[in-house]
Motif scaffolding. Structure first.
Motif, PDB file in Angstrom:
ATOM      1  N   SER A 120       0.838  -1.212   0.000  1.00  0.00           N
ATOM      2  CA  SER A 120       0.000   0.000   0.000  1.00  0.00           C
ATOM      3  C   SER A 120       0.865   1.252   0.000  1.00  0.00           C
ATOM      4  CB  SER A 120      -0.861   0.113   1.253  1.00  0.00           C
ATOM      5  OG  SER A 120      -1.439  -1.068   1.595  1.00  0.00           O
ATOM      6  N   ALA A 121       0.267   2.309  -0.528  1.00  0.00           N
ATOM      7  CA  ALA A 121       0.958   3.599  -0.493  1.00  0.00           C
ATOM      8  C   ALA A 121       0.894   4.158   0.929  1.00  0.00           C
ATOM      9  CB  ALA A 121       0.282   4.567  -1.457  1.00  0.00           C
ATOM     10  N   VAL A 122       1.869   4.984   1.280  1.00  0.00           N
ATOM     11  CA  VAL A 122       1.815   5.721   2.539  1.00  0.00           C
ATOM     12  C   VAL A 122       1.829   7.211   2.202  1.00  0.00           C
ATOM     13  CG1 VAL A 122       2.854   3.966   4.028  1.00  0.00           C
ATOM     14  CG2 VAL A 122       4.333   5.550   2.809  1.00  0.00           C
ATOM     15  N   GLU A 123       1.434   8.013   3.172  1.00  0.00           N
ATOM     16  CA  GLU A 123       1.386   9.451   2.910  1.00  0.00           C
ATOM     17  C   GLU A 123       2.472  10.098   3.777  1.00  0.00           C
ATOM     18  OE1 GLU A 123       1.323  12.835   2.403  1.00  0.00           O
ATOM     19  OE2 GLU A 123      -0.196  12.931   3.956  1.00  0.00           O
ATOM     20  N   PHE A 124       3.537  10.530   3.134  1.00  0.00           N
ATOM     21  CA  PHE A 124       4.734  10.976   3.854  1.00  0.00           C
ATOM     22  C   PHE A 124       4.451  12.151   4.788  1.00  0.00           C
ATOM     23  CE2 PHE A 124       8.679  13.541   4.101  1.00  0.00           C
ATOM     24  CZ  PHE A 124       9.517  12.596   4.667  1.00  0.00           C
ATOM     25  N   MET A 125       3.634  13.110   4.358  1.00  0.00           N
ATOM     26  CA  MET A 125       3.409  14.283   5.201  1.00  0.00           C
ATOM     27  C   MET A 125       2.696  13.877   6.498  1.00  0.00           C
ATOM     28  SD  MET A 125       4.958  16.436   3.427  1.00  0.00           S
ATOM     29  CE  MET A 125       4.796  17.878   4.460  1.00  0.00           C
ATOM     30  N   ARG A 126       1.634  13.108   6.373  1.00  0.00           N
ATOM     31  CA  ARG A 126       0.865  12.706   7.561  1.00  0.00           C
ATOM     32  C   ARG A 126       1.658  11.730   8.442  1.00  0.00           C
ATOM     33  NH1 ARG A 126      -3.554   9.041   5.766  1.00  0.00           N
ATOM     34  NH2 ARG A 126      -1.760   7.645   5.841  1.00  0.00           N
ATOM     35  N   ASP A 127       2.306  10.747   7.768  1.00  0.00           N
ATOM     36  CA  ASP A 127       2.907   9.637   8.511  1.00  0.00           C
ATOM     37  C   ASP A 127       4.317   9.931   9.010  1.00  0.00           C
ATOM     38  OD1 ASP A 127       0.618   8.245   8.067  1.00  0.00           O
ATOM     39  OD2 ASP A 127       1.374   7.140   6.329  1.00  0.00           O
ATOM     40  N   PHE A 128       4.929  11.006   8.516  1.00  0.00           N
ATOM     41  CA  PHE A 128       6.304  11.274   8.935  1.00  0.00           C
ATOM     42  C   PHE A 128       6.575  12.765   9.172  1.00  0.00           C
ATOM     43  CE2 PHE A 128      10.850  11.837   8.569  1.00  0.00           C
ATOM     44  CZ  PHE A 128      11.347  10.762   9.295  1.00  0.00           C
ATOM     45  N   ALA A 129       6.437  13.542   8.086  1.00  0.00           N
ATOM     46  CA  ALA A 129       6.914  14.943   8.145  1.00  0.00           C
ATOM     47  C   ALA A 129       6.164  15.771   9.185  1.00  0.00           C
ATOM     48  CB  ALA A 129       6.783  15.593   6.768  1.00  0.00           C
ATOM     49  N   TYR A 130       4.906  15.428   9.416  1.00  0.00           N
ATOM     50  CA  TYR A 130       4.095  16.164  10.371  1.00  0.00           C
ATOM     51  C   TYR A 130       4.394  15.695  11.805  1.00  0.00           C
ATOM     52  CZ  TYR A 130      -0.463  17.024  12.710  1.00  0.00           C
ATOM     53  OH  TYR A 130      -1.456  17.360  13.581  1.00  0.00           O
ATOM     54  N   LEU A 131       4.657  14.403  11.951  1.00  0.00           N
ATOM     55  CA  LEU A 131       4.816  13.844  13.303  1.00  0.00           C
ATOM     56  C   LEU A 131       6.188  14.091  13.907  1.00  0.00           C
ATOM     57  CD1 LEU A 131       2.951  10.445  12.790  1.00  0.00           C
ATOM     58  CD2 LEU A 131       2.176  12.447  14.073  1.00  0.00           C
ATOM     59  N   LEU A 132       7.240  14.068  13.082  1.00  0.00           N
ATOM     60  CA  LEU A 132       8.588  14.194  13.651  1.00  0.00           C
ATOM     61  C   LEU A 132       8.800  15.539  14.368  1.00  0.00           C
ATOM     62  CD1 LEU A 132      11.499  13.232  14.144  1.00  0.00           C
ATOM     63  CD2 LEU A 132      12.085  14.047  11.860  1.00  0.00           C
ATOM     64  N   PRO A 133       8.609  16.693  13.688  1.00  0.00           N
ATOM     65  CA  PRO A 133       8.936  17.956  14.373  1.00  0.00           C
ATOM     66  C   PRO A 133       8.104  18.214  15.618  1.00  0.00           C
ATOM     67  CG  PRO A 133       8.647  18.312  12.018  1.00  0.00           C
ATOM     68  CD  PRO A 133       8.198  16.920  12.292  1.00  0.00           C
ATOM     69  N   VAL A 134       6.823  17.891  15.568  1.00  0.00           N
ATOM     70  CA  VAL A 134       5.993  18.210  16.733  1.00  0.00           C
ATOM     71  C   VAL A 134       6.388  17.315  17.903  1.00  0.00           C
ATOM     72  CG1 VAL A 134       3.984  16.761  16.157  1.00  0.00           C
ATOM     73  CG2 VAL A 134       3.651  18.845  17.453  1.00  0.00           C
ATOM     74  N   THR A 135       6.753  16.068  17.622  1.00  0.00           N
ATOM     75  CA  THR A 135       7.185  15.172  18.701  1.00  0.00           C
ATOM     76  C   THR A 135       8.516  15.659  19.283  1.00  0.00           C
ATOM     77  OG1 THR A 135       6.150  13.418  17.403  1.00  0.00           O
ATOM     78  CG2 THR A 135       7.430  12.723  19.301  1.00  0.00           C
ATOM     79  N   VAL A 136       9.406  16.141  18.394  1.00  0.00           N
ATOM     80  CA  VAL A 136      10.704  16.644  18.864  1.00  0.00           C
ATOM     81  C   VAL A 136      10.520  17.899  19.735  1.00  0.00           C
ATOM     82  CG1 VAL A 136      12.910  17.648  18.140  1.00  0.00           C
ATOM     83  CG2 VAL A 136      12.018  15.630  16.957  1.00  0.00           C
ATOM     84  N   ILE A 137       9.631  18.794  19.353  1.00  0.00           N
ATOM     85  CA  ILE A 137       9.429  19.998  20.181  1.00  0.00           C
ATOM     86  C   ILE A 137       8.843  19.605  21.535  1.00  0.00           C
ATOM     87  CG2 ILE A 137       8.275  22.236  20.382  1.00  0.00           C
ATOM     88  CD1 ILE A 137       8.362  22.421  17.386  1.00  0.00           C
ATOM     89  N   CYS A 138       7.928  18.623  21.525  1.00  0.00           N
ATOM     90  CA  CYS A 138       7.377  18.134  22.800  1.00  0.00           C
ATOM     91  C   CYS A 138       8.512  17.607  23.671  1.00  0.00           C
ATOM     92  CB  CYS A 138       6.360  17.019  22.556  1.00  0.00           C
ATOM     93  SG  CYS A 138       4.810  17.618  21.851  1.00  0.00           S
ATOM     94  N   GLU A 139       9.422  16.862  23.069  1.00  0.00           N
ATOM     95  CA  GLU A 139      10.579  16.303  23.782  1.00  0.00           C
ATOM     96  C   GLU A 139      11.450  17.441  24.343  1.00  0.00           C
ATOM     97  OE1 GLU A 139      10.905  12.785  23.503  1.00  0.00           O
ATOM     98  OE2 GLU A 139      12.549  12.949  24.956  1.00  0.00           O
TER      99      GLU A 139
END
Ligand code: HEM
Length: 402
Positions: free
Chosen positions: A133-152
């Motif tokens: 199946s295809a994945v959606e890079f913005m939703r599944d990666f690009a959006y999650l990484l920075p916000v999780t890092v700022i939370c950290e």
């Protein structure tokens, strides 16, 4: 085409999709162009640099907001304390206190956490893609990484992060608010985030940890006159919104370059291009922040007269493609010797999160390419309908690990 016609074309869907041919035409008109009696756009690399480094060009603050009811809106009450919107001694005081806690050491210390978040996200992506199946890079990666890092970075507990992300995204809309109908949702997000940070600050005051919020509280409690609680908490919401979508767009814009030209990914994979050089060239070639602005004073910029109170827009994305500064500016070349993009601004407001954003990119891209030997487009990219922030809403891909 004159400058006004080119700017009118720039904000159409075609202009937003690819502003670079329009910037090239603007460069032919000079380093700066007047845009009516009270506005000037600065396009040349050197001219942008000189504006950003000149403290007499101040950031617009609450007194410049042409919106008398601003103090009725939580987002503007917070925004009035954001260092992004301050100048002079107040900017210096608050920024230097934040910088005391947001140290190079703290950023470098986040590297293992960033690597783990990246690996977890890539693992989840691999699982989703296992059946082809295809994945959606913005939703599944690009959006999650920075916000999780700022939370950290700030010290937001893991259990709170999930509910936190959409609220942060709503607040980030304030940077490009072209529709007043969005204001209630933005205000609601500002209120919710402030209440959250107020609660978390009470917890961290009682029981400090090794995180940015605890450090800032210690700095402010050491001397009450240095940083008020409101200034501290309001600037927490700024960190969140300034560091989130910008970095998301760095990741998306970089991946799109690889999807269009697989040799860019191959060079990163085989080590002939260092990750930091790749990230730097993505920042130059397709800047996640296309412009910022200042309030003018009696002077000249790029040969154009500026008067007191004039809107001065520094077009960072255009400066990054200035042919006077970069050889073959429209060529993506991570090994170019004339690097040095304007994407993080310059002078007193130079991005406080630049090292963190660069680190996230330098950790993420090689791991993404190492994990998946094939990454291909699985449909048309969908661009965000924004101009100041440049990026994608959707980048569908297929990935495999032969
Ligand atoms: C690729 C990602 C990023 C880009 C392209 C970017 C871009 C910028 C730019 C252009 C400015 C200057 C604005 C001006 O001069 O008016 C700025 C300021 C700022 N950035 Fe970033 N940024 C990024 C990531 C981050 C991150 C990760 C954080 C925090 C965690 C952050 C926090 C800030 C703050 C607080 C300011 C205001 C500094 C001041 O006014 O003194 N940014 N950023």
């Amino acid at each position: 085409m004159n400058a006004i016609e080119i700017f009118t074309a720039l904000v159409t869907p075609e202009g937003r999709a690819d502003p670079y041919p329009y910037y090239a035409r603007l460069h032919e008109l000079g380093e700066a162009v007047p845009l009516g009696p009270n506005a000037v756009a600065v396009l040349g690399y050197d001219a942008i640099n000189s504006v950003l480094r000149d403290p007499a060009f101040r950031a617009g603050d609450a007194s410049d907001w042409n919106f008398p009811e601003w103090s009725d809106h939580p987002v503007f009450v917070q925004g009035a304390d954001w260092i992004l919107n301050l100048s002079g001694p107040r900017h210096t005081r608050i920024r230097s206190l934040i910088a005391k806690a947001f140290t190079a050491r703290r950023v470098a210390g986040l590297e293992p956490a960033i690597a783990k978040i990246v690996e977890d996200l890539l693992g989840a992506m691999a699982a989703r893609a296992a059946d082809g199946s295809a994945v959606e890079f913005m939703r599944d990666f690009a959006y999650l990484l920075p916000v999780t890092v700022i939370c950290e970075l700030i010290g937001i507990p893991e259990a709170d992060r999930e509910s936190f992300r959409p609220v942060a995204r709503d607040l980030a809309e304030v940077f490009e608010m072209n529709d007043m109908a969005k204001l209630p949702a933005i205000d609601a997000a500002a209120t919710e985030l402030l209440a959250y940070f107020t609660g978390l600050a009470a917890v961290r005051r009682a029981d400090p940890r090794d995180d940015l919020l605890s450090d800032l509280l210690a700095i402010s409690d050491a001397d009450d006159s240095r940083l008020s609680d409101a200034e501290l908490l309001h600037n927490m919401t700024l960190l969140l919104v300034a560091g989130f979508e910008t970095t998301t767009n760095l990741l998306g814009n970089g991946l799109q370059i690889i999807l269009r030209d697989p040799s860019a990914g191959a060079a990163l994979r085989d080590g002939s291009v260092p990750p930091a050089a790749f990230v730097e060239e993505v920042l130059r070639y397709d800047s996640p922040v296309q412009l910022t602005s200042r309030v003018g004073y009696e002077t000249k910029v790029g040969g154009v007269a500026v008067s007191d109170g004039m809107d001065v827009t520094t077009m960072l994305g255009a400066g990054n493609r200035d042919p006077r500064r970069f050889a073959a500016p429209d060529t993506f070349d991570p090994l170019r010797s004339d690097g040095g993009p304007l994407s993080f601004g310059g002078g007193a407001h130079f991005c406080i999160g630049a090292a963190l954003a660069r680190l996230e990119g330098a950790v993420a891209f090689p791991r993404l390419l190492g994990r998946f030997t094939r990454i291909e487009p699985a449909g048309d990219p969908v661009r965000r309908e924004t101009f100041l922030l440049r990026g994608y809403d959707e980048l569908p891909i297929t990935v495999s690990q032969d």
